[in-house]
Every structure is written in structure tokens, then in C-alpha cells.
Design a protein around this motif. Structure first.
Motif, short mmCIF file in Angstrom:
data_model
loop_
_atom_site.label_atom_id
_atom_site.label_comp_id
_atom_site.label_asym_id
_atom_site.label_seq_id
_atom_site.Cartn_x
_atom_site.Cartn_y
_atom_site.Cartn_z
N TYR A 239 -27.14 -47.19 94.51
CA TYR A 239 -27.97 -48.12 95.16
C TYR A 239 -27.82 -47.86 96.66
CZ TYR A 239 -28.63 -53.16 96.58
OH TYR A 239 -29.21 -54.37 96.88
N ILE A 240 -29.00 -47.56 96.85
CA ILE A 240 -29.00 -47.29 98.44
C ILE A 240 -29.88 -48.61 99.27
CG2 ILE A 240 -30.55 -45.86 100.02
CD1 ILE A 240 -28.45 -44.11 98.58
N VAL A 258 -32.58 -40.10 111.40
CA VAL A 258 -32.09 -40.98 110.43
C VAL A 258 -30.91 -41.25 110.65
CG1 VAL A 258 -31.97 -39.11 108.75
CG2 VAL A 258 -32.10 -41.51 108.06
N SER A 259 -30.44 -42.31 110.57
CA SER A 259 -28.92 -42.88 110.68
C SER A 259 -28.17 -43.03 109.30
CB SER A 259 -28.89 -44.14 111.61
OG SER A 259 -27.43 -44.50 111.73
N ILE A 260 -27.35 -42.32 109.10
CA ILE A 260 -26.55 -42.55 107.73
C ILE A 260 -25.09 -43.22 108.06
CG2 ILE A 260 -25.42 -41.30 105.86
CD1 ILE A 260 -27.38 -38.94 106.43
N CYS A 261 -25.18 -44.46 107.34
CA CYS A 261 -23.82 -45.22 107.83
C CYS A 261 -22.75 -44.92 106.73
CB CYS A 261 -24.34 -46.86 107.43
SG CYS A 261 -22.97 -47.91 107.73
N ALA A 262 -21.44 -44.75 107.50
CA ALA A 262 -20.38 -44.46 106.82
C ALA A 262 -19.46 -45.41 106.49
CB ALA A 262 -19.55 -43.58 107.43
N LYS A 263 -19.74 -46.61 107.38
CA LYS A 263 -18.81 -47.84 107.17
C LYS A 263 -19.60 -48.63 108.00
CE LYS A 263 -14.14 -49.34 108.44
NZ LYS A 263 -14.46 -50.35 109.48
N ASP A 264 -19.44 -49.83 107.43
CA ASP A 264 -19.81 -51.16 108.51
C ASP A 264 -18.67 -52.26 108.37
OD1 ASP A 264 -20.44 -52.61 105.89
OD2 ASP A 264 -22.53 -52.49 106.23
N SER A 265 -18.98 -53.68 108.66
CA SER A 265 -17.90 -54.50 108.52
C SER A 265 -17.28 -54.94 107.13
CB SER A 265 -18.81 -55.83 109.13
OG SER A 265 -19.58 -56.48 108.36
N GLY A 267 -16.60 -52.41 105.01
CA GLY A 267 -15.94 -51.35 104.52
C GLY A 267 -16.82 -49.85 104.38
N PRO A 268 -15.94 -49.12 103.74
CA PRO A 268 -16.57 -47.56 103.91
C PRO A 268 -17.53 -47.76 102.75
CG PRO A 268 -14.20 -47.53 103.88
CD PRO A 268 -14.47 -48.84 103.87
N TYR A 269 -18.77 -47.14 102.80
CA TYR A 269 -19.36 -46.76 101.86
C TYR A 269 -19.21 -45.65 101.09
CZ TYR A 269 -22.92 -50.18 103.62
OH TYR A 269 -23.52 -51.25 104.00
N HIS A 270 -19.85 -45.58 99.72
CA HIS A 270 -19.32 -44.70 98.66
C HIS A 270 -19.30 -43.17 99.21
CE1 HIS A 270 -19.34 -41.97 95.15
NE2 HIS A 270 -18.72 -43.00 94.63
N TYR A 271 -18.12 -42.70 99.29
CA TYR A 271 -18.06 -41.40 100.05
C TYR A 271 -18.66 -40.17 99.28
CZ TYR A 271 -15.72 -37.26 102.17
OH TYR A 271 -15.50 -36.02 102.57
N GLY A 272 -18.92 -40.24 97.88
CA GLY A 272 -19.67 -39.09 97.28
C GLY A 272 -21.13 -39.28 97.73
N LEU A 273 -21.59 -40.40 97.63
CA LEU A 273 -23.04 -40.57 97.99
C LEU A 273 -23.48 -40.35 99.24
CD1 LEU A 273 -25.59 -41.20 96.63
CD2 LEU A 273 -24.98 -43.73 96.69
N THR A 274 -22.46 -40.84 100.21
CA THR A 274 -22.96 -40.63 101.62
C THR A 274 -22.96 -39.01 101.80
OG1 THR A 274 -21.73 -42.72 102.17
CG2 THR A 274 -21.91 -41.03 103.91
N ALA A 313 -24.81 -46.65 99.31
CA ALA A 313 -24.91 -45.90 100.47
C ALA A 313 -25.85 -46.75 101.28
CB ALA A 313 -25.25 -44.49 100.30
N LEU A 314 -25.91 -46.30 102.61
CA LEU A 314 -26.93 -46.77 103.34
C LEU A 314 -27.48 -45.93 104.43
CD1 LEU A 314 -27.98 -49.36 105.21
CD2 LEU A 314 -25.95 -49.48 106.18
#
Length: 351
Positions: A239-240, A258-265, A267-274, A313-314
Motif C-alpha cells: 500500500y503506497i 521526489v520525497s520518500i518518507c521513512a517515518k511520520d507522526s 511511526g516508521p513506514y515499512h522498512y523493506g518497502l521504503t 510506504a509513502l
């Protein structure tokens, strides 16, 4: 025929989207426009009970799916009170501050489907009269809508068809400069929506086969926290959220990548997908930045909060002055579009 970036088509679609008023809770018109585009492109789609649109392109593997989402709902307001003076008191829709809309032209959307125009101002605007014009709090008690009508009482305003609960949308003031900048309200998240729709259109036109069935989820309640948290097909593995990158002090995001988000309020986004997104950007020589957004949530984090069993991921274009009069650059849109295409053509993450 492979998918190719089309600058003018993207800008034209973005301008169309931002100029259709769509504050959260009042997104019927923009969804109608999106459905018209999808029908013209012969895209398969369905609507949810909450009013979102989910278009689908079948892929080679139909057992494990991808979902990409962007939202078309925007910041806005509702009429909270009709003052005895004929001015309107507002209740904000979405997470922003009153100072971000001071001096902005607006539309009041009446129940009969027509609109009246006005301007959002401080009650103490006139510096020749009010000593505290510059220091008074910018809040719901001091800011009001000045209608462009000869209506000087609550009864006269009601006679125009305005009532408590009517939606108020803000003039986007879209502008594209010769130097490549795009200035407008509501680039969050109509810039990403334009990119998603352009990708879908070009995939339908090119016939390029996707490795996995992919859903394009255009959500309409993200600004109030629950836009894409339901109606997720059970086969969805990834899910992106395609949403803006926030720019400011301490951030790496800018208007050109392009901005790839590792974490927001949330918590962290999925490590492998990021990491997969970062690897794709490197592989395809796409300019990117990795960032953490401290006061931010997305439809992907809303889906996780609702219990969706997906990798999330985001990423998205970098947007300056988020939730105000926003700006980005065509380079950022191009980079985000390139990563979108690279992603949908890549294999699923296995861990």
C-alpha cells in the motif's frame, strides 16, 4: 509503447483538479470529474460508500495486488455562525491555522448548488481604525467572511440562501511560471492525484503489462484522517500513499526531487518497502530525498491504524508552505512520476 512523461498534460490536469472546489466533506464535483476521465480512458473503477474512487488495472499476477492512493479532498471551512453584521464565522475543516487563509478569496457553497463569493479577513482589518489590527489573534473569534453582497444582517444573509453548515472553499490561485514553479493552494494532494491519474491513463494507452494487479485509490477524506483506511482489496500486499513531501527547517525534502518518507507522526513506514523505493530511485537515476515528517499522517498510516495487513510506504513531490499557499517545481513532479512508474513495474518486496 512505453509510458513517457508528458509535462503539459500533467500541468493541465493539475490545474483542472485544483480549480474544482473539494474541501473534505464536499467532494462530489471533483469525483464526478475523475470518473469522467476514467470512463474516457476505458478504465475499470468502482465507488465506495464514502465516495472514494478505486480504479484497477489487471496485472500478470492477479493473486497479489498493489494499491496506490492519493487524495483529492482539501482544506476548507464551514459556516459556523451568521453574525448580526452579516459577516460569517468559520469552523475550519482540516489541520491548518487561520493565518494561512487571511486575505483569501473564497466561495460559499449553498444548499441549492450555487455559490456566493467573499473574502476571509480579520474583523480588525482596517489599520486606520483598529489599533490591534496587527497583533490581534488570528482565530475563529476575530476572523470572518466578508460577503460580496449587500447583506448587513443575519436575516439578509439567510435570504441569500446561506446557512450554518454550508461549505466554504478557498481560491486556489493556480499559476505555472516560465521557470518551472507551480504555485497553488491544494497541491496537497492534487499534485499527486494528477500524477496517479496520468500514470493510469498512459498505462491504459500503452498497453504496458504490470507485473501485479494495481489499484488506484482516489480518496476523499484524508485531511480529516480516514480517507483510505477501508475498501482495501484483500489481495493487497503493498500500500503506497502518494502524498506531499513537507519542506522546512531540519528537513531534507525540497521542491526539485521526489520525497520518500521513512517515518511520520504515526511511526516508521515499512522498512523493506521504503528501501525498495530508494533502490528503484538509485537504479533509475531519479533524484530523491529521504525524510521524516514530524507532524504528518497519511492514508497509508490510516490504513495501518485500521488494521490493514499490508506493507506501507509513502512518497511524493516536495511541497513548500504546506497547508498554505503552496509551491512545487516541475522537476519534483517529474521525479515523483518517474518513481511511480518504476515502482508499478517492479517486483513485490519479499521481506
Amino acid at each position: 509503447m512505453a509510458v513517457e512523461w508528458n509535462k503539459q498534460e500533467t500541468l493541465d490536469l493539475l490545474k483542472e483538479l485544483v480549480e474544482i472546489p473539494s474541501p473534505s466533506g464536499y467532494t462530489m464535483d471533483i469525483m464526478k470529474a475523475i470518473k469522467k476521465h476514467l470512463s474516457d480512458w476505458n478504465a475499470e473503477y468502482r465507488m465506495t460508500q464514502k465516495g472514494a474512487v478505486i480504479a484497477t488495472i489487471q496485472g500478470k499476477d492477479q493473486s497479489r495486488h498493489r494499491l496506490l492512493t492519493a487524495h483529492v479532498d482539501t482544506l476548507g471551512a464551514m459556516v459556523k455562525e451568521i453574525k448580526p453584521t452579516g459577516r460569517l464565522k468559520l469552523s475550519l475543516v482540516g489541520g491548518f491555522k487561520f493565518n494561512a487563509i487571511e486575505g483569501e478569496n473564497c466561495l460559499i457553497h449553498k444548499a441549492d448548488g450555487t455559490t456566493l463569493s467573499g473574502t476571509i479577513l480579520m474583523h480588525q482589518t482596517t489599520v486606520h481604525v483598529y489599533k490591534d489590527a496587527g497583533t490581534a489573534d488570528r482565530d475563529e473569534n476575530n476572523m470572518e467572511v466578508r460577503l460580496d453582497e449587500k447583506a448587513f444582517s443575519a436575516d439578509e444573509v439567510r435570504a441569500l440562501g446561506i446557512e450554518v453548515g454550508d461549505f466554504v472553499s478557498f481560491d486556489p490561485r493556480f499559476a505555472a511560471t516560465d521557470s518551472g514553479y507551480i504555485k497553488s493552494r491544494h497541491l496537497d494532494d492534487k499534485a499527486s492525484t494528477a500524477l496517479l491519474l496520468q500514470l493510469l491513463k498512459q498505462l491504459k494507452a500503452s498497453g504496458e503489462e504490470l507485473p501485479h494487479t494495481t489499484h488506484f485509490y482516489i480518496s476523499n477524506n484524508e485531511e480529516i484522517g480516514y480517507g483510505g483506511n477501508s475498501n482495501i482489496p484483500e489481495q493487497t500486499a503493498e500500500y503506497i500513499a502518494v502524498d506531499m513531501g513537507a519542506i522546512g527547517d531540519g528537513q531534507t525534502s525540497d521542491e526539485y526531487t521526489v520525497s520518500i518518507c521513512a517515518k511520520d507522526s504515526s511511526g516508521p513506514y515499512h522498512y523493506g518497502l521504503t528501501r525498495h523505493l530508494i533502490a528503484l530511485a538509485n537504479q533509475h537515476q531519479i533524484d530523491y530525498k529521504v525524510d521524516i515528517y514530524p507532524y504528518y499522517g497519511s492514508d497509508a498510516s490510516a490504513a495501518i491504524g485500521a488494521g490493514a495487513d499490508v506493507k506501507h510506504a509513502l512518497f511524493g513531490p516536495g511541497i513548500e508552505a504546506s497547508h498554505s499557499y503552496e509551491r512545487t517545481h516541475i522537476d519534483s513532479l517529474k521525479a515523483a512520476g518517474a518513481l511511480l512508474h518504476a515502482y508499478v513495474m517492479s517486483p513485490l518486496v519479499t521481506e
